[in-house]
Every structure is written in C-alpha cells, then in structure tokens.
Design an enzyme around this catalytic site. Structure first.
Site, mmCIF file in Angstrom:
data_model
loop_
_atom_site.group_PDB
_atom_site.id
_atom_site.type_symbol
_atom_site.label_atom_id
_atom_site.label_comp_id
_atom_site.label_asym_id
_atom_site.label_seq_id
_atom_site.Cartn_x
_atom_site.Cartn_y
_atom_site.Cartn_z
ATOM 1 N N ALA A 44 -9.502 6.279 4.269
ATOM 2 C CA ALA A 44 -9.455 7.265 5.173
ATOM 3 C C ALA A 44 -10.477 8.239 5.353
ATOM 4 O O ALA A 44 -11.474 8.364 4.403
ATOM 5 C CB ALA A 44 -8.305 8.238 4.617
ATOM 6 N N GLY A 45 -11.007 8.443 6.729
ATOM 7 C CA GLY A 45 -12.099 9.123 7.062
ATOM 8 C C GLY A 45 -13.345 8.788 7.221
ATOM 9 O O GLY A 45 -14.485 9.001 7.756
ATOM 10 N N GLY A 84 -8.120 9.689 9.769
ATOM 11 C CA GLY A 84 -8.318 9.685 11.082
ATOM 12 C C GLY A 84 -9.218 10.687 11.484
ATOM 13 O O GLY A 84 -9.339 10.699 12.635
ATOM 14 N N ASN A 120 -9.665 1.964 9.848
ATOM 15 C CA ASN A 120 -8.901 1.887 10.819
ATOM 16 C C ASN A 120 -9.181 2.747 11.821
ATOM 17 O O ASN A 120 -9.840 2.071 13.177
ATOM 18 C CB ASN A 120 -7.459 2.593 10.496
ATOM 19 C CG ASN A 120 -6.393 2.185 11.657
ATOM 20 O OD1 ASN A 120 -5.251 2.382 11.489
ATOM 21 N ND2 ASN A 120 -6.881 1.280 12.861
ATOM 22 N N THR A 121 -9.163 3.923 12.218
ATOM 23 C CA THR A 121 -9.461 4.880 13.382
ATOM 24 C C THR A 121 -10.901 4.618 13.931
ATOM 25 O O THR A 121 -11.115 4.248 15.048
ATOM 26 C CB THR A 121 -9.272 6.370 12.855
ATOM 27 O OG1 THR A 121 -7.835 6.460 12.636
ATOM 28 C CG2 THR A 121 -9.546 7.116 14.281
ATOM 29 N N LYS A 179 0.834 -1.225 0.208
ATOM 30 C CA LYS A 179 -0.018 0.154 -0.150
ATOM 31 C C LYS A 179 0.934 1.166 0.220
ATOM 32 O O LYS A 179 1.670 1.502 0.865
ATOM 33 C CB LYS A 179 -1.087 0.092 1.154
ATOM 34 C CG LYS A 179 -1.850 1.327 1.137
ATOM 35 C CD LYS A 179 -2.623 1.393 2.554
ATOM 36 C CE LYS A 179 -3.555 2.500 2.428
ATOM 37 N NZ LYS A 179 -3.973 2.923 3.724
#
Length: 265
Positions: A194-195, A168, A216-217, A107
C-alpha cells in the site's frame, strides 16, 4: 525479514520462501483499477509476478470459469478479504473462499473505515488468530506497527504486510522508520503493501531489507500499465541487489574520488 548480507545478486539462488512455498519474483500485484482484464493480464505477465491478490467480493465463486479469474495464473492467486469490516466478516470470507476450492492462502484485510481504508489492528489480530487455527496461510495487511507485527508473527502468520502510506495514495514510504523496525525484528517475511507510487519507492523498500513489495494502484492507473509493470520488476530486483550487496558509507563531508595532490609534479 533480516538476512545475512551477501554479494550474491538475486537469482534462482535467492528465492523468497513463504510457508514453505518458493518465489523467484519479489514483486506481488493487486488487481483493482485496471482499465480492462486484458491489460491486467498483460501487466501481470510483464511484471513476472508469482503472487496476485484478488478481492473475493469481485469474483463469482459459483462460476468455475469466472471471466475475471481466467486472466490470472491459478498458481499465483491470493484471495483477499477486502471489504471486511471486522474479524467475523474476514473469517467468513476466507472460509467461503477455501470452500469454493480456490486456496487456503488468504491476504487478511480488515478495514472498517471506508474513507482511508486503514486496517483495524484489534480485529486483524483477532481474525489472524482464528484463521491460523483453522489452517489458513495468513498474510495480514497492517499499519506500520512494529508491536502488532510481532504479535501477528507470534500467532503464526506467514508474513506481515505493513503499509508504506495509505492504500491507493501513491505517496511512497511515509512510514519508513517504522518499516525499518518491523524488518529488523521480523522472523517472517515482510511485504511492504500500500502506498508504493513509483518504481523508486519499490527499490527503496527492497533496499531497506523488505522481502517483497505489493503494488496495485501505481501500475493499474498509470498511462501505460504494462510498461510500468516492467519498470517495477526491474526496480524491485535492483533494490534487492542493493540490499544484498550493501551500500557505500554516507559521509557528512566531501570525499574526493581522485587524488588531489601529486599529479602536477
């Protein structure tokens, strides 16, 4: 990546194929910010994710039994170049990873500015061209830029991974219009990365026609990471089903669902 509309729900007959490799799950996970490796491992299991990205700078490549890696299924491991500030650094990280015997999948992340971690489009494209020529399977993290996405496709990237909002932030699909353009014009899988802050965001991304989402976050920092990982799994499946089955037409006026005449006679 646009596909033919079908009424078939996601099953084993609806795999996601990246670089000739087949995945049943369309939910990918990141591994940062979890309260412990054990919780991370349980969340991965609950999500049923088959591709899990790991920052190589967090791993001791000189230690075959690195404790962190033992919590991640080997077949699911996707190293990332997190921390790379330019193409040269990203290529070096990828080479070290492959030389260690892990995998030739990478990645690609090039984020020179530390406060917002937005990807550098010029350095990302430069690194992607080099890595593809070196035989890597490259999955680049990018801004939601339809033109850049096509350039990356043309140089041989296996996917494009545009952000929904800054990494994040959990702000959801703030780039929805651009994401739609990328999806409609891609001939390779599009993974929204992301986001994504909630299962509803994941469902929406899939409903738009994304091939997968990476989270993830929103999972790692939730009060109950394992339970929310399960919710993200279901939401991703629901969004995919909605995309394949098609949605009802949106109307600007009210439309009665039952007849308004004839029932009092």
């Amino acid at each position: 990546m646009s596909t033919t509309t079908s009424t078939t729900i996601p099953t084993n007959s609806d795999p996601l194929v990246i670089a000739k490799r087949s995945f049943q799950s369309r939910l990918f996970l990141g591994t940062g910010k979890f309260p412990s490796s054990a919780v991370m491992s349980q969340a991965i299991a609950a999500s049923e994710s088959e591709l899990v990205t790991v920052a190589i700078r967090r791993v001791n490549l000189d230690e075959p039994n690195d404790e962190f890696l033992t919590h991640i299924p080997e077949a699911a491991l996707l190293p990332n170049t997190s921390g790379a500030r330019n193409a040269e650094e990203a290529v070096r990280i990828a080479k070290i990873t492959r030389a260690s015997g892990l995998t030739h999948w990478v990645k690609l992340e090039v984020t020179p500015e530390p406060n917002h971690l937005l990807p550098d489009p010029i350095e990302t494209l430069k690194a992607a061209e080099t890595l593809v020529k070196l035989g890597f399977v490259v999955l680049p993290y990018i801004n939601a830029d339809p033109i850049l996405a096509k350039h990356l496709e043309s140089v041989g990237c296996a996917t494009v991974m545009p952000l929904a909002s800054p990494i994040g932030t959990n702000k959801g699909l703030q780039t929805q219009d651009q994401l739609q353009l990328i999806i409609e014009n891609a001939n390779i899988p599009v993974v929204i990365d992301a986001g994504i802050g909630s299962p509803a965001d994941a469902a929406l991304a899939m409903q738009l026609g994304a091939d997968a989402v990476l989270v993830n976050t929103a999972i790692a920092t939730a009060p109950s990471p394992i339970e929310i990982a399960t919710a993200f799994k279901w939401a991703t499946q629901a969004g995919r089903t909605a995309y394949l089955s098609g949605l009802a037409t949106v109307s600007s006026t009210a439309q009665a669902s039952s007849p308004l005449t004839g029932f009092l006679q």
